[in-house]
Design a protein around this motif. Structure first.
Motif, PDB file in Angstrom:
ATOM      1  N   LEU A   1     118.458   9.625  60.198  1.00 34.51           N
ATOM      2  CA  LEU A   1     119.511  10.542  60.644  1.00 34.51           C
ATOM      3  C   LEU A   1     119.919  10.131  62.053  1.00 34.51           C
ATOM      4  O   LEU A   1     119.068  10.065  62.943  1.00 34.51           O
ATOM      5  CB  LEU A   1     119.006  11.987  60.646  1.00 34.51           C
TER       6      LEU A   1
ATOM      7  N   LEU B   1     123.981  16.258  66.410  1.00 34.61           N
ATOM      8  CA  LEU B   1     122.559  16.122  66.738  1.00 34.61           C
ATOM      9  C   LEU B   1     121.798  17.407  66.421  1.00 34.61           C
ATOM     10  O   LEU B   1     120.664  17.368  65.924  1.00 34.61           O
ATOM     11  CB  LEU B   1     122.385  15.786  68.219  1.00 34.61           C
TER      12      LEU B   1
ATOM     13  N   ASP C   1     121.098  17.545  62.831  1.00 36.96           N
ATOM     14  CA  ASP C   1     119.983  16.638  62.538  1.00 36.96           C
ATOM     15  C   ASP C   1     118.644  17.307  62.818  1.00 36.96           C
ATOM     16  O   ASP C   1     117.702  17.225  62.014  1.00 36.96           O
ATOM     17  CB  ASP C   1     120.097  15.381  63.411  1.00 36.96           C
TER      18      ASP C   1
ATOM     19  N   PHE D   1     114.731  10.456  62.790  1.00 37.05           N
ATOM     20  CA  PHE D   1     115.858  10.922  63.604  1.00 37.05           C
ATOM     21  C   PHE D   1     116.013  10.009  64.810  1.00 37.05           C
ATOM     22  O   PHE D   1     115.036   9.714  65.505  1.00 37.05           O
ATOM     23  CB  PHE D   1     115.607  12.362  64.047  1.00 37.05           C
TER      24      PHE D   1
ATOM     25  N   ASN E   1     124.908   9.166  59.392  1.00 37.07           N
ATOM     26  CA  ASN E   1     125.437   9.342  60.743  1.00 37.07           C
ATOM     27  C   ASN E   1     126.167  10.678  60.795  1.00 37.07           C
ATOM     28  O   ASN E   1     126.766  11.099  59.797  1.00 37.07           O
ATOM     29  CB  ASN E   1     126.403   8.192  61.069  1.00 37.07           C
ATOM     30  N   LEU E   2     126.127  11.348  61.943  1.00 30.97           N
ATOM     31  CA  LEU E   2     126.721  12.686  62.025  1.00 30.97           C
ATOM     32  C   LEU E   2     127.824  12.758  63.067  1.00 30.97           C
ATOM     33  O   LEU E   2     127.947  13.720  63.818  1.00 30.97           O
ATOM     34  CB  LEU E   2     125.649  13.749  62.302  1.00 30.97           C
TER      35      LEU E   2
ATOM     36  N   VAL F   1     123.556  18.048  54.880  1.00 31.45           N
ATOM     37  CA  VAL F   1     122.805  16.870  55.318  1.00 31.45           C
ATOM     38  C   VAL F   1     121.383  16.896  54.762  1.00 31.45           C
ATOM     39  O   VAL F   1     120.853  15.870  54.298  1.00 31.45           O
ATOM     40  CB  VAL F   1     122.796  16.765  56.860  1.00 31.45           C
TER      41      VAL F   1
END
Length: 523
Positions: A65, A132, A135, A154, A190-191, A513
């Protein structure tokens, strides 16, 4: 995290990683497993670092992540800059400002969004600290499972807004991390944030790829002349104008792949190179373009650009020759020009000149403006080579971001099939819509996340990019795995009205996610 400033290149960016590491260290899981929380050095002075946090389950299969923590400058907030990283007070201050004066269309939309209560302002809240946060929420949920299968890794990286040095250094360190913890990395999420100007339908998405970016330059060398005798020389500005006309926003130079079309190239910089004023025409003009692509390779881009530049150069020379003939009332001359790649220019230099250029590159390598650095190096190289105009030197002026897409490998196609079910179930569960989108258009760390570049492409780019600081030195043994982008959405990121859509980001996104990661971890 938004209240911890982290503008790219600032001391705050360097200190952010320790704040985040310390925050995660206080959670129950990492109090029990402190060896699974650490940092990886990236670059800079003071050193910037990537935060790495591993939550273990059973087996070796691992999903990474990822997100970045650096932000763009807060300068465009003006008098509200002291509040730029404090979301609630900033949102109220922006509301007060917007209600106090006449608004343009974009400002009126921002006011409506803020008054709805669904949007929150803050530098970096959208791009991308809310990613983030999602995540971290996923990590906590996974750690709370009774018997989780697989592992979540992470990573929070610096420098995405400049040249992705955080992700590239993490990419280089990842094989050793995988060996150290006996991990089989099978995919990445990816976020990064996306934008949507409607009701969020374009932001509620899983992106299957990220756009490719090239930055071709044209260093134009004319023949200077006194302004009173214009036909005794060759106009570098006329040549540059023809190149710009042939390149800038020309739709035929975009490409189509995966059912979507890339934007056409645009001119990012055009300037003549001289320090003072006189009535002599400039002999050198610098042009730099941004060329986004869904399919073209570096060799194709450089070849196409050379053809375009050569045609524009000849058009400019033929036009000036025709003007001279009409002015002088005699037959036109036939002026010829030369186009050289930067690699071909270097081939004309002796060993001593190459040493001087490398020294110049080292002295400029700390600069954050790749176009300025490249421009100065090319100018010095052209002088060393004694190039006479009319001529044009071409190459790449800044870091190349490779195109990535799940369809490039069978593992990616399998990942997409798993996510199809997850996406449909999450949309039903949250009574919303979520869809696949092919290409993430905001140039991102995805280009280096799980991507192993081709050696031939890397070599071509390195020899035609003036500064080593803006080339990607990919070591052998890099890991390769499919990645997608599943991030928050909002509007106007990088702008004063940057705002994040809270209901989707805080409720739907962490669930989407989490379920995506679990689905990809299944055997």
């Amino acid at each position: 995290m938004t209240r911890w400033p982290s503008v790219t290149g600032s001391p705050d960016e360097a200190s952010f990683s320790e704040k985040l590491r310390a925050h995660l260290a206080e959670t129950p899981y990492f109090r029990q497993h402190p060896d699974q929380l650490f940092t990886v050095d990236s670059h800079g002075e003071p050193m910037t670092q990537t935060v790495v946090a591993l939550v273990r389950g059973s087996g070796r299969r691992t999903i990474v992540l990822a997100g970045h923590f650096d932000t763009v400058s807060i300068a465009n907030y003006g008098t509200l800059a002291p509040l730029a990283c404090d979301p609630e007070p900033l949102t109220q201050a922006l509301l007060k400002e917007l209600r106090s004066r006449p608004l343009n269309a974009a400002e009126a939309k921002a006011l409506t969004d803020f008054e709805s209560g669904d949007f929150i302002a803050g530098r970096g809240l959208l791009d991308m600290k809310s990613g983030l946060a999602a995540d971290i929420a996923v990590l906590e949920r996974f750690a709370g499972l009774e018997a989780p299968k697989g592992n979540l890794l992470f990573v929070a990286t610096p420098d995405e807004e400049n040249r992705s040095r955080g992700m590239r250094s993490l990419r280089n360190a990842l094989p050793e991390i995988a060996r150290r913890f006996d991990l089989d990395i099978v995919g990445g999420i990816n976020l990064d944030a996306s934008s949507c100007e409607r009701d969020g339908e374009e932001g509620r998405a899983i992106y299957l790829g990220s756009i490719g970016k090239f930055a071709p330059f044209a260093f134009v060398i004319g023949r200077p002349t006194h302004a009173g005798y214009p036909f005794n020389g060759t106009s570098a500005h006329r040549i540059s104008a023809e190149i710009t006309r042939a390149m800038d926003t020309v739709p035929e130079l975009s490409d189509e792949a995966f059912g979507e079309r890339s934007p056409p190239p645009v001119c990012l910089e055009a300037r003549d190179i001289r320090d003072g004023y006189d009535v002599t025409t400039p002999d050198r003009v610098w042009l730099s373009f941004n060329w986004l692509t869904h399919s073209r390779s570096a060799s194709t881009i450089l070849g196409d650009f050379r053809t375009i530049v050569a045609g524009a150069l000849q058009t400019a020379l033929d036009t000036q020759d025709a003007h001279a003939a009409r002015y002088r009332k005699r037959d036109a001359a036939k002026t010829q020009g030369t186009v050289l790649t930067y690699a071909e220019l270097l081939a004309r230099l002796d060993a001593a000149a190459l040493v001087r250029l490398k020294a110049l590159d080292r002295s400029l390598s700390g600069g954050t403006d790749p176009l300025k650095v490249s421009r100065e190096i090319v100018a010095a190289a052209a002088t060393e080579a004694g190039i006479e105009g009319p001529a044009v030197i071409i190459g790449f002026g800044s870091l190349h971001y490779p195109l990535v897409h799940l369809a490039q490998a069978e593992a990616g196609r399998q990942m997409q099939a798993r996510l199809q079910r997850v996406m449909a179930e999450a949309a039903t569960r949250h009574n919303t819509s979520i869809k696949f989108k092919q290409i993430f258009a905001g140039i991102s760390d995805m280009s280096f996340f799980g991507h192993r570049p081709e050696a031939g492409e890397t070599g071509l780019l390195a020899t035609n990019t003036p500064s080593a600081a803006f080339t990607d030195h990919a070591p052998d043994g890099l890991l390769s795995f499919p990645t997608v982008n599943i991030g928050p959405w909002g509007r106007d990121y990088h702008q004063k009205w940057e705002r994040m859509h809270a209901p989707y980001t805080f409720e739907v996104l962490p669930d989407l996610v989490f379920e995506s990661a679990v689905a990809c971890l299944a055997e």
